[in-house]
Enzyme design. Structure first.
Site, PDB file in Angstrom:
ATOM      1  N   LYS A   1      -0.593 -46.237  -3.705  1.00 26.76           N
ATOM      2  CA  LYS A   1      -1.186 -45.252  -4.713  1.00 26.76           C
ATOM      3  C   LYS A   1      -1.826 -44.071  -3.583  1.00 26.76           C
ATOM      4  CE  LYS A   1      -4.924 -48.473  -5.584  1.00 26.76           C
ATOM      5  NZ  LYS A   1      -4.644 -49.199  -4.361  1.00 26.76           N
TER       6      LYS A   1
ATOM      7  N   ARG B   1     -11.817 -50.023 -11.006  1.00 25.32           N
ATOM      8  CA  ARG B   1     -11.047 -51.224 -10.662  1.00 25.32           C
ATOM      9  C   ARG B   1     -11.456 -52.251 -11.620  1.00 25.32           C
ATOM     10  NH1 ARG B   1     -10.201 -50.035  -4.378  1.00 25.32           N
ATOM     11  NH2 ARG B   1      -8.373 -50.722  -4.168  1.00 25.32           N
TER      12      ARG B   1
ATOM     13  N   ARG C   1       0.181 -52.073   8.528  1.00 27.13           N
ATOM     14  CA  ARG C   1      -0.707 -50.678   8.261  1.00 27.13           C
ATOM     15  C   ARG C   1      -1.520 -50.485   9.190  1.00 27.13           C
ATOM     16  NH1 ARG C   1      -3.300 -48.914   2.679  1.00 27.13           N
ATOM     17  NH2 ARG C   1      -5.036 -50.641   3.160  1.00 27.13           N
TER      18      ARG C   1
ATOM     19  N   ARG D   1      -7.414 -51.939   9.475  1.00 27.84           N
ATOM     20  CA  ARG D   1      -8.616 -52.333   8.926  1.00 27.84           C
ATOM     21  C   ARG D   1      -8.921 -53.826   8.853  1.00 27.84           C
ATOM     22  NH1 ARG D   1      -7.661 -48.725   3.448  1.00 27.84           N
ATOM     23  NH2 ARG D   1      -8.708 -50.764   2.605  1.00 27.84           N
TER      24      ARG D   1
ATOM     25  N   ARG E   1      -8.411 -59.614  -2.134  1.00 28.81           N
ATOM     26  CA  ARG E   1      -8.090 -58.413  -2.903  1.00 28.81           C
ATOM     27  C   ARG E   1      -6.976 -58.434  -3.934  1.00 28.81           C
ATOM     28  NH1 ARG E   1      -6.989 -54.738   2.152  1.00 28.81           N
ATOM     29  NH2 ARG E   1      -7.234 -52.820   0.492  1.00 28.81           N
TER      30      ARG E   1
END
Ligand code: AMP
Length: 201
Positions: free
Chosen positions: A13, A85, A119, A152, A163
């Site tokens: 996104k 969210r 990532r 991260r 998450r």
């Protein structure tokens, strides 16, 4: 045009938000980036939640978003990425602004975990990289700003699991709150963009 992009971790996104905001002259507002870039006292409080993979308290998110949408680049509209969210946040947002459409970018949890494990993000500008599909030109350095690339804390497996649980339980229900349309986020980046463009035509 005021849009929200909704999708689990690793759905792309942020990537689509950047591409489409540029195309339509909209502001791309990533709540994750707003929170990570917060300064001073706010920052310490926020980091405790982010590093554990937990949602940051609603009052802080609303404060940041209310400030951000007053900026000049929001005049033509914006794309919210990662906000709201929860239903609670969606109801608070209703009091501030009317959203035209929600785009759901859907992928399986397995693909999300795989993408996030690979990532790397830029410490300077937040630009995402992928150890397999989008390597930087110079190892460990951002192509855009030369910043240092890092993994991260909340992209590590335990935090990702939490998450994703929060996404299914708290975030997915907001899709019913909006006029929402789903695209398949498992495709190549360009194909996802094309599908979103069809919806926005
Ligand atoms: P993201 O970069 O979108 O994956 O967001 C990273 C982290 O920022 C999340 O795991 C949360 O800790 C926090 N965060 C992002 N958006 C929100 C939100 N709308 N409400 C509360 N916390 C958020």
């Amino acid at each position: 045009m005021k849009l929200i992009f909704v999708g689990p971790q690793g759905s792309g996104k942020g990537t689509q938000g950047k591409i489409l905001s540029k195309k339509f002259g909209l502001a791309h507002i990533s709540m994750g980036d707003l929170l990570r870039n917060a300064k001073g006292e706010r920052k310490e409080k926020i980091n405790q939640f982010i590093n554990q993979g937990e949602l940051v308290p609603i009052d802080l998110t609303i404060e940041l978003i209310s400030e951000r949408i007053k900026d000049k680049d929001c005049e033509n509209g914006f794309i919210f990425d990662g906000f709201p969210r929860t239903i609670e946040q969606a109801k608070e947002l209703d009091k501030i602004v009317k959203i035209d459409k929600a785009i759901e970018i859907s992928i399986t949890d397995e693909l999300g975990v795989k993408r996030l494990a690979n990532r790397w993000s830029c410490k300077g500008c937040g630009e995402p990289y992928n150890a397999i599909t989008k390597k930087p030109d110079v190892e460990g350095k951002c192509n855009k700003c030369g910043g240092e690339l890092y993994q991260r804390e909340d992209d590590k497996p335990e935090a990702i699991k939490k998450r994703l649980e929060i996404y299914h339980k708290e975030t997915e229900p907001i899709l019913k709150h909006y006029d929402s349309v789903k695209v398949d986020g498992g495709q190549e980046i360009d194909d996802v963009t094309k599908d979103i463009l069809k919806i926005l035509k």
